[in-house]
Design a protein around this motif. Sequence first.
Motif, PDB file in Angstrom:
ATOM      1  N   PHE A 249       0.959  -1.209  -0.229  1.00 21.30           N
ATOM      2  CA  PHE A 249       0.001  -0.123   0.047  1.00 21.30           C
ATOM      3  C   PHE A 249       0.818   1.159   0.048  1.00 21.30           C
ATOM      4  CE2 PHE A 249      -2.651  -3.096   2.131  1.00 21.30           C
ATOM      5  CZ  PHE A 249      -3.780  -3.079   1.423  1.00 21.30           C
TER       6      PHE A 249
ATOM      7  N   GLN B  78      -0.624   7.001   1.006  1.00 21.76           N
ATOM      8  CA  GLN B  78      -1.899   7.697   0.993  1.00 21.76           C
ATOM      9  C   GLN B  78      -2.974   6.595   1.376  1.00 21.76           C
ATOM     10  OE1 GLN B  78      -3.271   9.561  -2.748  1.00 21.76           O
ATOM     11  NE2 GLN B  78      -5.424   9.652  -2.063  1.00 21.76           N
ATOM     12  N   ASP B  79      -2.788   5.330   0.746  1.00 22.12           N
ATOM     13  CA  ASP B  79      -3.656   3.990   0.879  1.00 22.12           C
ATOM     14  C   ASP B  79      -3.497   3.774   2.452  1.00 22.12           C
ATOM     15  OD1 ASP B  79      -4.191   3.469  -1.739  1.00 22.12           O
ATOM     16  OD2 ASP B  79      -2.361   2.222  -1.963  1.00 22.12           O
TER      17      ASP B  79
ATOM     18  N   THR C 241      -5.742   6.067   4.116  1.00 22.39           N
ATOM     19  CA  THR C 241      -7.145   6.106   4.032  1.00 22.39           C
ATOM     20  C   THR C 241      -7.894   4.715   3.720  1.00 22.39           C
ATOM     21  OG1 THR C 241      -6.512   6.373   1.617  1.00 22.39           O
ATOM     22  CG2 THR C 241      -6.724   8.191   2.851  1.00 22.39           C
ATOM     23  N   LEU C 242      -7.084   3.542   3.713  1.00 24.32           N
ATOM     24  CA  LEU C 242      -7.856   2.545   3.164  1.00 24.32           C
ATOM     25  C   LEU C 242      -7.844   1.635   4.640  1.00 24.32           C
ATOM     26  CD1 LEU C 242      -6.167   1.427  -0.229  1.00 24.32           C
ATOM     27  CD2 LEU C 242      -8.287   2.566   0.242  1.00 24.32           C
ATOM     28  N   PRO C 243      -9.157   1.239   4.667  1.00 21.47           N
ATOM     29  CA  PRO C 243      -9.371   0.353   6.143  1.00 21.47           C
ATOM     30  C   PRO C 243      -8.577  -0.864   5.899  1.00 21.47           C
ATOM     31  CG  PRO C 243     -11.626   1.192   5.166  1.00 21.47           C
ATOM     32  CD  PRO C 243     -10.590   1.304   4.017  1.00 21.47           C
ATOM     33  N   GLU C 244      -8.351  -1.793   4.623  1.00 14.31           N
ATOM     34  CA  GLU C 244      -7.377  -2.910   4.751  1.00 14.31           C
ATOM     35  C   GLU C 244      -6.297  -2.730   5.003  1.00 14.31           C
ATOM     36  OE1 GLU C 244      -8.723  -1.967   0.158  1.00 14.31           O
ATOM     37  OE2 GLU C 244      -9.702  -1.371   2.411  1.00 14.31           O
ATOM     38  N   ALA C 245      -5.609  -1.483   4.578  1.00 16.71           N
ATOM     39  CA  ALA C 245      -4.270  -1.087   4.999  1.00 16.71           C
ATOM     40  C   ALA C 245      -3.997  -0.884   6.595  1.00 16.71           C
ATOM     41  CB  ALA C 245      -3.661   0.228   4.052  1.00 16.71           C
ATOM     42  N   GLN C 246      -4.922  -0.165   7.146  1.00 17.82           N
ATOM     43  CA  GLN C 246      -5.232   0.125   8.576  1.00 17.82           C
ATOM     44  C   GLN C 246      -5.146  -1.029   9.232  1.00 17.82           C
ATOM     45  OE1 GLN C 246      -8.000   3.249   8.553  1.00 17.82           O
ATOM     46  NE2 GLN C 246      -6.779   4.886   7.321  1.00 17.82           N
TER      47      GLN C 246
ATOM     48  N   TRP D  77       1.310  12.620   0.789  1.00 15.69           N
ATOM     49  CA  TRP D  77       1.024  11.775  -0.030  1.00 15.69           C
ATOM     50  C   TRP D  77       1.895  11.872  -1.416  1.00 15.69           C
ATOM     51  CZ3 TRP D  77      -5.025  12.299   0.589  1.00 15.69           C
ATOM     52  CH2 TRP D  77      -5.369  11.812   1.640  1.00 15.69           C
TER      53      TRP D  77
END
Length: 265
Positions: free
Chosen positions: A57, A60-61, A64-69, A159
């Motif tokens: 990721f 920025q990912d 912002t991205l739930p799967e990365a978090q 980003w």
Amino acid sequence: MLERLQPLRVESLSGVADGQLTSYFEPIFRASRQQSAAFNVPLYQAPATLRRGQPWFSRQDIDTLPEAQAALQGLEIAWLEDPIDALLLHIQGSGRLQLTQADGSLRIVRVAFAGSNEQPYRSVNAWLQEQGVSKLNPWPEATKAWAAQNPQRVKQLLWSNPRYVFFREEPIGDPAEGPRGALGVPLSTGRSIAVDPGSIAHGTPVWLVSPGPAVQLARLVAAQDSGGAILGALRIDYFTGTGAQAGALASRIRQPLQAWVLWPR
């Protein structure tokens, strides 16, 4: 020993012998083990899904991205106060954290490079110039001043560099020693350089010449490290040490260089 070595001038494939010297250092930041309103910028350990050579990721990912978090949940080493400090730590690749303990005592630990998301490095200064902003020096102080004046654009700034670095915590033995470089040995102030290992092998002694406004160099150094922005035979990063003074010097070094590797006869 030197009589057993021969100097070979470093040149590009097209025969160019002049390159560029930049610099890096080991910053020191205040940090906390617990997230709070003041300390809310995490430094992460490497996630289990990270694979060398495979893009993960982007910055920025990760924000912002739930799967990365979700992949980074529970991997926080510590929390910093400022996202630009965290970006600087990612760019330098290692640093020291001043942690206040529960009893009020201060503990200093090192966070060392443990991997990256294998995304390309992009210069924040280059992005700012694309936005019509003059180059900001010294970095990061001038960048922080710009961010304070443009809070709505801080995320864009961050980003613009998709590369993200993960860390591991290490104790500090001798405070005079730098972080371990790519060879696994501590870097030495003013004597260690980062190179592109595809052009100059790690462990190679190098005679470095760089006349410039920030520092005049004509000295023997060792190729002990590498970095995401250091590409090609004539791009070298010079290690200036630990702390604010080393950082002030590192921010000023961007000057021409010539180099000779010392090779066995």
